[in-house]
Design an enzyme around this catalytic site. Structure first.
Site, PDB file in Angstrom:
ATOM      1  CD  GLN A 295      -7.353  -0.501   7.359  1.00  0.00           C
ATOM      2  OE1 GLN A 295      -8.171  -1.409   7.528  1.00  0.00           O
ATOM      3  NE2 GLN A 295      -6.103  -0.617   7.750  1.00  0.00           N
TER       4      GLN A 295
ATOM      5  CG  ASN B  60      -5.028   3.743   9.461  1.00  0.00           C
ATOM      6  OD1 ASN B  60      -5.322   4.783   8.879  1.00  0.00           O
ATOM      7  ND2 ASN B  60      -3.948   3.626  10.200  1.00  0.00           N
TER       8      ASN B  60
ATOM      9  CB  THR C  97      10.997  -9.875 -12.232  1.00  0.00           C
ATOM     10  OG1 THR C  97      12.026  -9.623 -13.188  1.00  0.00           O
ATOM     11  CG2 THR C  97      10.394 -11.244 -12.485  1.00  0.00           C
TER      12      THR C  97
ATOM     13  CB  SER D  48      -2.201  -3.019   1.116  1.00  0.00           C
ATOM     14  OG  SER D  48      -1.183  -3.840   1.647  1.00  0.00           O
TER      15      SER D  48
ATOM     16  N   GLY E 134       0.814  -1.209   0.000  1.00  0.00           N
ATOM     17  CA  GLY E 134       0.000   0.000   0.000  1.00  0.00           C
ATOM     18  C   GLY E 134       0.848   1.260   0.000  1.00  0.00           C
TER      19      GLY E 134
ATOM     20  CB  CYS F  14       5.455   2.847  20.849  1.00  0.00           C
ATOM     21  SG  CYS F  14       5.979   3.062  22.528  1.00  0.00           S
TER      22      CYS F  14
ATOM     23  CG  HIS G  19      -0.244  -6.567   4.683  1.00  0.00           C
ATOM     24  ND1 HIS G  19      -0.437  -6.193   5.990  1.00  0.00           N
ATOM     25  CD2 HIS G  19       0.277  -5.495   4.054  1.00  0.00           C
ATOM     26  CE1 HIS G  19      -0.042  -4.936   6.136  1.00  0.00           C
ATOM     27  NE2 HIS G  19       0.395  -4.490   4.968  1.00  0.00           N
TER      28      HIS G  19
HETATM   29  C1  LIG Z   1      -1.812  -0.444   6.122  1.00  0.00           C
HETATM   30  C2  LIG Z   1      -2.144   0.839   5.454  1.00  0.00           C
HETATM   31  C3  LIG Z   1      -1.289   1.404   4.491  1.00  0.00           C
HETATM   32  C4  LIG Z   1       0.049   0.801   4.150  1.00  0.00           C
HETATM   33  O1  LIG Z   1      -0.059  -0.407   3.481  1.00  0.00           O
HETATM   34  P1  LIG Z   1       1.235  -1.372   3.449  1.00  0.00           P
HETATM   35  O2  LIG Z   1       0.839  -2.466   2.522  1.00  0.00           O
HETATM   36  O3  LIG Z   1       1.433  -1.846   4.851  1.00  0.00           O
HETATM   37  O4  LIG Z   1       2.377  -0.566   2.961  1.00  0.00           O
HETATM   38  C5  LIG Z   1      -1.675   2.573   3.877  1.00  0.00           C
HETATM   39  N1  LIG Z   1      -2.839   3.149   4.169  1.00  0.00           N
HETATM   40  C6  LIG Z   1      -3.695   2.652   5.072  1.00  0.00           C
HETATM   41  C7  LIG Z   1      -4.984   3.352   5.344  1.00  0.00           C
HETATM   42  C8  LIG Z   1      -3.372   1.479   5.759  1.00  0.00           C
HETATM   43  O5  LIG Z   1      -4.203   1.007   6.673  1.00  0.00           O
END
Ligand SMILES: *Cc1c(COP(=O)(O)O)cnc(C)c1O
Length: 400
Positions: free
Chosen positions: A178, A150, A236, A198, A71, A324, A200
């Site tokens: 999100q 988020n 790639t 993203s 992301g 943190c 994950h």
């Molecule tokens: C997690 C997140 C990102 C970053 O995505 P990554 O794949 O971890 O780099 C960007 N924007 C929002 C709102 C997110 O929650």
């Protein structure tokens, strides 16, 4: 160790079906999809299928999907591309509550001669569209606004924003990391020019993401090299990741309605029970326009980090609104932008659910949270003493 994982806005578990789809591409199917041989062609076909699967989830055309590494890359690429495509324009509009992947890019651009407007939010985390309209000028190259926050789950009125942006001829980028999989999207009828997602965050692995780029939008790549992704992102292809993302997108599309309804019910039960059982706490964010899986609750007079540590002893994973930073407890920029009182700013916790969250897990959190809060409050010298707490927080801040 069995963990109760309620930190799905940070990252999610890889779906077993996603892993299964990926496995052949981590083992026997290892050719380069750009190669001329049949073996390479088989990989190119897998990438094509994944692109179709993701395009279906977004309501986009396959040609509008650019695979990225995450992301963060999508956000960086979209912002840079918008500026490179319109070199004469030097103004960007974003919000105070964006993810660092947007905020820190904008901060750097300010040192490179761009001016940036950071739109404010009210106490519920909502934007003022009049402020947006007043900020838009002929010099505005880009408006970059997240779909859903988020930390609080607050959803912004993206299409209403987009209409205003289009009227002024600026490009519109949306960080939808999100929102994808939680809010139905249809880019065909949308005002959005570029949209970041993203893997994950939707049960695909880390290291894969995508950027939607509307056909006709002038795009300049962030990574320059080979001709992959139609010249929009060299390197790639991460074929296993791409295949996993495609499968994850297919599953999200399949489950979106029933999964979000289920998550909303579980989330509401968690939230309402905690509010009923625990005095002096409140929900942060826009309760009406909110992601179905997220609740952010502020507990007065105590520290969010202390709550997390005690939850951790029960193997419950949640998150505090604050990151943190170098050992100092920096209050969340999102909650700070909302102007939360100091009494809750430091004691806020985010629970974020997913389609794997069970009733029994929610029961467990409901069982342990009241004890945890009570225990911490008994130790807090400022219980029911707003002025004392405020003073101590001001002192802490002053010492940094
Ligand atoms: C997690 C997140 C990102 C970053 O995505 P990554 O794949 O971890 O780099 C960007 N924007 C929002 C709102 C997110 O929650």
């Amino acid at each position: 160790m069995s963990v109760i994982y309620l930190d799905n806005n940070a990252t999610t578990k890889v779906d077993p079906q996603v892993l299964e789809a990926m496995m052949p591409y981590l083992t026997e199917y290892y050719a380069n999809p750009s190669s001329m041989h049949t073996f390479g062609g088989q990989l190119a076909k897998a990438v094509r299928t994944a692109r179709e699967q993701l395009a279906a989830l977004l309501g986009a055309d396959e040609s509008e999907i650019v695979f990225t590494s995450c992301g963060t890359e999508g956000d960086n690429a979209a912002i840079r591309a918008a500026l490179l495509a319109q070199p004469e324009k030097r103004h960007i509009i974003t919000t105070q509550v964006e993810h660092p992947a947007v905020l820190n890019v904008c901060k750097q651009l300010e040192t490179q001669g761009y001016s940036v407007t950071y739109l404010s939010v009210n106490s519920q985390g909502q934007l003022d569209l009049d402020e947006l309209e007043a900020s838009l000028t002929g010099n505005t190259a880009l408006v970059s606004i997240m779909y859903a926050n988020n930390e609080t789950g607050t959803i912004f009125p993206i299409e209403q924003i987009g209409l205003r942006v289009k009227e002024r001829g600026a490009l519109f980028h949306v960080d939808a990391v999100q929102a994808v999989g939680k809010i139905p999207l249809n880019m065909k009828t949308s005002t959005v020019d570029m949209l970041t997602m993203s893997g994950h965050k939707i049960h695909a692995p880390k290291g894969i993401g995508a950027l939607y780029v509307r056909r006709g939008v002038r795009f300049r790549p962030l990574l320059i090299g080979g001709h992959q992704e139609r010249g929009r992102r060299a390197g790639t292809e991460n074929v296993p990741g791409i295949v996993g993302l495609g499968k994850a997108a297919e599953l999200e599309l399949l489950h979106i309605e029933e999964a979000t309804a289920r998550e909303r019910k579980l989330r509401d039960r968690l939230e309402q029970t905690l509010l009923a059982k625990i005095p002096d706490c409140e929900v942060n964010g826009d309760i009406k326009n909110r992601l179905p899986n997220t609740t952010n609750i502020g507990f007065k007079y105590i520290e969010g980090e202390a709550i997390l540590l005690l939850l951790n002893k029960h193997n419950i994973c949640a998150s505090s609104g604050s990151a943190c930073t170098s050992g100092s407890l920096e209050p969340s920029h999102v909650l700070r932008a909302m102007g939360l009182p100091y009494t809750t700013l430091h004691g806020s916790i985010r629970f974020s659910l997913c389609r794997y969250t069970t009733d029994a897990e929610i029961d467990r959190v409901i069982e342990v949270m009241p004890e945890i809060v009570e225990r911490l409050r008994a130790l807090s010298p400022f219980k029911n003493d707003d002025a004392g707490w405020l003073q101590s927080q001001e002192q802490t801040l002053a010492h940094r």
